[in-house]
Design a protein around this motif. Sequence first.
Motif, mmCIF file in Angstrom:
data_model
loop_
_atom_site.group_PDB
_atom_site.id
_atom_site.type_symbol
_atom_site.label_atom_id
_atom_site.label_comp_id
_atom_site.label_asym_id
_atom_site.label_seq_id
_atom_site.Cartn_x
_atom_site.Cartn_y
_atom_site.Cartn_z
ATOM 1 N N ALA A 82 0.828 -1.208 0.000
ATOM 2 C CA ALA A 82 0.000 0.000 0.000
ATOM 3 C C ALA A 82 0.860 1.254 0.000
ATOM 4 O O ALA A 82 0.479 2.278 -0.578
ATOM 5 C CB ALA A 82 -0.933 0.000 1.206
ATOM 6 N N TYR A 83 2.019 1.201 0.622
ATOM 7 C CA TYR A 83 2.901 2.366 0.666
ATOM 8 C C TYR A 83 3.546 2.622 -0.700
ATOM 9 O O TYR A 83 3.608 3.757 -1.167
ATOM 10 C CB TYR A 83 3.981 2.167 1.738
ATOM 11 N N PHE A 84 4.045 1.569 -1.324
ATOM 12 C CA PHE A 84 4.772 1.732 -2.580
ATOM 13 C C PHE A 84 3.869 1.757 -3.807
ATOM 14 O O PHE A 84 4.275 2.273 -4.847
ATOM 15 C CB PHE A 84 5.820 0.622 -2.739
ATOM 16 N N ASN A 85 2.682 1.185 -3.719
ATOM 17 C CA ASN A 85 1.795 1.115 -4.877
ATOM 18 C C ASN A 85 0.352 1.404 -4.455
ATOM 19 O O ASN A 85 -0.500 0.519 -4.506
ATOM 20 C CB ASN A 85 1.918 -0.261 -5.530
ATOM 21 N N PRO A 86 0.036 2.629 -4.039
ATOM 22 C CA PRO A 86 -1.343 2.914 -3.622
ATOM 23 C C PRO A 86 -2.274 2.933 -4.833
ATOM 24 O O PRO A 86 -1.889 3.304 -5.931
ATOM 25 C CB PRO A 86 -1.240 4.296 -2.976
ATOM 26 N N GLY A 87 -3.484 2.503 -4.609
ATOM 27 C CA GLY A 87 -4.468 2.503 -5.684
ATOM 28 C C GLY A 87 -5.786 1.941 -5.196
ATOM 29 O O GLY A 87 -5.902 1.479 -4.050
ATOM 30 N N PRO A 88 -6.792 1.971 -6.048
ATOM 31 C CA PRO A 88 -8.119 1.507 -5.633
ATOM 32 C C PRO A 88 -8.168 0.023 -5.264
ATOM 33 O O PRO A 88 -8.898 -0.358 -4.348
ATOM 34 C CB PRO A 88 -9.010 1.782 -6.839
ATOM 35 N N VAL A 89 -7.402 -0.809 -5.963
ATOM 36 C CA VAL A 89 -7.427 -2.246 -5.648
ATOM 37 C C VAL A 89 -6.909 -2.474 -4.228
ATOM 38 O O VAL A 89 -7.516 -3.230 -3.448
ATOM 39 C CB VAL A 89 -6.587 -3.036 -6.685
ATOM 40 N N ILE A 90 -5.818 -1.831 -3.883
ATOM 41 C CA ILE A 90 -5.262 -1.970 -2.530
ATOM 42 C C ILE A 90 -6.198 -1.344 -1.506
ATOM 43 O O ILE A 90 -6.386 -1.894 -0.410
ATOM 44 C CB ILE A 90 -3.854 -1.338 -2.462
ATOM 45 N N ASP A 91 -6.809 -0.203 -1.844
ATOM 46 C CA ASP A 91 -7.741 0.454 -0.912
ATOM 47 C C ASP A 91 -8.909 -0.457 -0.558
ATOM 48 O O ASP A 91 -9.247 -0.631 0.616
ATOM 49 C CB ASP A 91 -8.259 1.762 -1.508
ATOM 50 N N TYR A 143 -14.319 5.420 -2.288
ATOM 51 C CA TYR A 143 -14.969 5.859 -3.525
ATOM 52 C C TYR A 143 -15.089 7.379 -3.598
ATOM 53 O O TYR A 143 -14.879 7.972 -4.649
ATOM 54 C CB TYR A 143 -16.346 5.200 -3.646
ATOM 55 N N ASN A 144 -15.438 8.029 -2.506
ATOM 56 C CA ASN A 144 -15.738 9.461 -2.524
ATOM 57 C C ASN A 144 -14.608 10.354 -2.020
ATOM 58 O O ASN A 144 -14.726 11.572 -2.090
ATOM 59 C CB ASN A 144 -16.999 9.745 -1.698
ATOM 60 N N ASP A 145 -13.560 9.786 -1.500
ATOM 61 C CA ASP A 145 -12.463 10.594 -0.962
ATOM 62 C C ASP A 145 -11.147 10.058 -1.514
ATOM 63 O O ASP A 145 -11.132 9.399 -2.549
ATOM 64 C CB ASP A 145 -12.499 10.559 0.567
ATOM 65 N N VAL A 146 -10.048 10.285 -0.823
ATOM 66 C CA VAL A 146 -8.730 9.932 -1.347
ATOM 67 C C VAL A 146 -8.400 8.450 -1.221
ATOM 68 O O VAL A 146 -7.497 7.966 -1.885
ATOM 69 C CB VAL A 146 -7.632 10.774 -0.662
ATOM 70 N N GLY A 147 -9.062 7.726 -0.368
ATOM 71 C CA GLY A 147 -8.773 6.308 -0.159
ATOM 72 C C GLY A 147 -7.916 6.096 1.076
ATOM 73 O O GLY A 147 -7.329 7.022 1.625
ATOM 74 N N ILE A 148 -7.855 4.852 1.506
ATOM 75 C CA ILE A 148 -7.155 4.518 2.744
ATOM 76 C C ILE A 148 -5.656 4.774 2.617
ATOM 77 O O ILE A 148 -5.036 5.382 3.501
ATOM 78 C CB ILE A 148 -7.424 3.050 3.133
ATOM 79 N N CYS A 149 -5.049 4.338 1.520
ATOM 80 C CA CYS A 149 -3.589 4.473 1.355
ATOM 81 C C CYS A 149 -3.158 5.937 1.365
ATOM 82 O O CYS A 149 -2.221 6.309 2.076
ATOM 83 C CB CYS A 149 -3.147 3.819 0.050
ATOM 84 N N LYS A 150 -3.824 6.757 0.589
ATOM 85 C CA LYS A 150 -3.438 8.166 0.522
ATOM 86 C C LYS A 150 -3.793 8.907 1.812
ATOM 87 O O LYS A 150 -3.104 9.859 2.178
ATOM 88 C CB LYS A 150 -4.079 8.830 -0.684
ATOM 89 N N ALA A 151 -4.855 8.478 2.490
ATOM 90 C CA ALA A 151 -5.210 9.109 3.759
ATOM 91 C C ALA A 151 -4.124 8.865 4.808
ATOM 92 O O ALA A 151 -3.753 9.780 5.550
ATOM 93 C CB ALA A 151 -6.555 8.595 4.253
ATOM 94 N N VAL A 152 -3.610 7.649 4.860
ATOM 95 C CA VAL A 152 -2.519 7.346 5.797
ATOM 96 C C VAL A 152 -1.266 8.116 5.413
ATOM 97 O O VAL A 152 -0.553 8.657 6.278
ATOM 98 C CB VAL A 152 -2.265 5.821 5.861
ATOM 99 N N LEU A 154 -1.189 10.997 3.923
ATOM 100 C CA LEU A 154 -1.420 12.384 4.307
ATOM 101 C C LEU A 154 -1.244 12.587 5.809
ATOM 102 O O LEU A 154 -0.771 13.628 6.248
ATOM 103 C CB LEU A 154 -2.817 12.841 3.875
ATOM 104 N N LEU A 155 -1.641 11.617 6.600
ATOM 105 C CA LEU A 155 -1.438 11.712 8.053
ATOM 106 C C LEU A 155 0.049 11.742 8.401
ATOM 107 O O LEU A 155 0.463 12.445 9.316
ATOM 108 C CB LEU A 155 -2.102 10.552 8.770
ATOM 109 N N TRP A 156 0.864 10.972 7.687
ATOM 110 C CA TRP A 156 2.282 10.905 7.958
ATOM 111 C C TRP A 156 3.035 12.120 7.410
ATOM 112 O O TRP A 156 4.119 12.434 7.894
ATOM 113 C CB TRP A 156 2.886 9.652 7.354
ATOM 114 N N SER A 157 2.491 12.784 6.403
ATOM 115 C CA SER A 157 3.227 13.880 5.760
ATOM 116 C C SER A 157 3.234 15.156 6.573
ATOM 117 O O SER A 157 4.049 16.030 6.343
ATOM 118 C CB SER A 157 2.644 14.155 4.362
ATOM 119 N N LYS A 158 2.335 15.316 7.503
ATOM 120 C CA LYS A 158 2.254 16.571 8.248
ATOM 121 C C LYS A 158 2.833 16.467 9.603
ATOM 122 O O LYS A 158 3.109 15.664 10.273
ATOM 123 C CB LYS A 158 0.812 17.049 8.338
#
Length: 158
Positions: A82-91, A143-152, A154-158
Amino acid sequence: MAAIVRLSSVCRRGIKPLFYQSALLVRPLAVPHKHLEQPNLLTARIHSSQNLKASSTSKAASLHWTAERMLSVLLLAMGPVAYFNPGPVIDYSLAAALTLHGHWGLGQVLTDYVHGDAKIKMANAALFLLSTITFTGLCYFNYNDVGICKAVALLWSK
């Protein structure tokens, strides 16, 4: 008569065995018979489980236990993917795996701590409702937001 000895007492250096910590070892013991000069040796058996006969419920429980462990290992492997290849399938895979992992874990808690037929039925119904809402919410978020992978991420980036 046979001598019953705990396996931890067989280990000379005090190292506990990894697989048979609570099992009993029945080792042969030379018992001379009063009328015979030759000693009779008794057979040896290792008892590693309480239930010696496998029934259909024990087979299902064993398969369920194996599936729980496989899902846990799968979740460990999904982290780097999920970290190296985020996408809808992984989400969506994470949504399903996390929901199932939580459902099975809370199911074990309910099995251990909820007693009484009516209470068990209510607790199981609440667990199914919670698991359904969790999976639906995670899918909605994917489906309606950034997804689990990108949300995590984003939490780590700040």
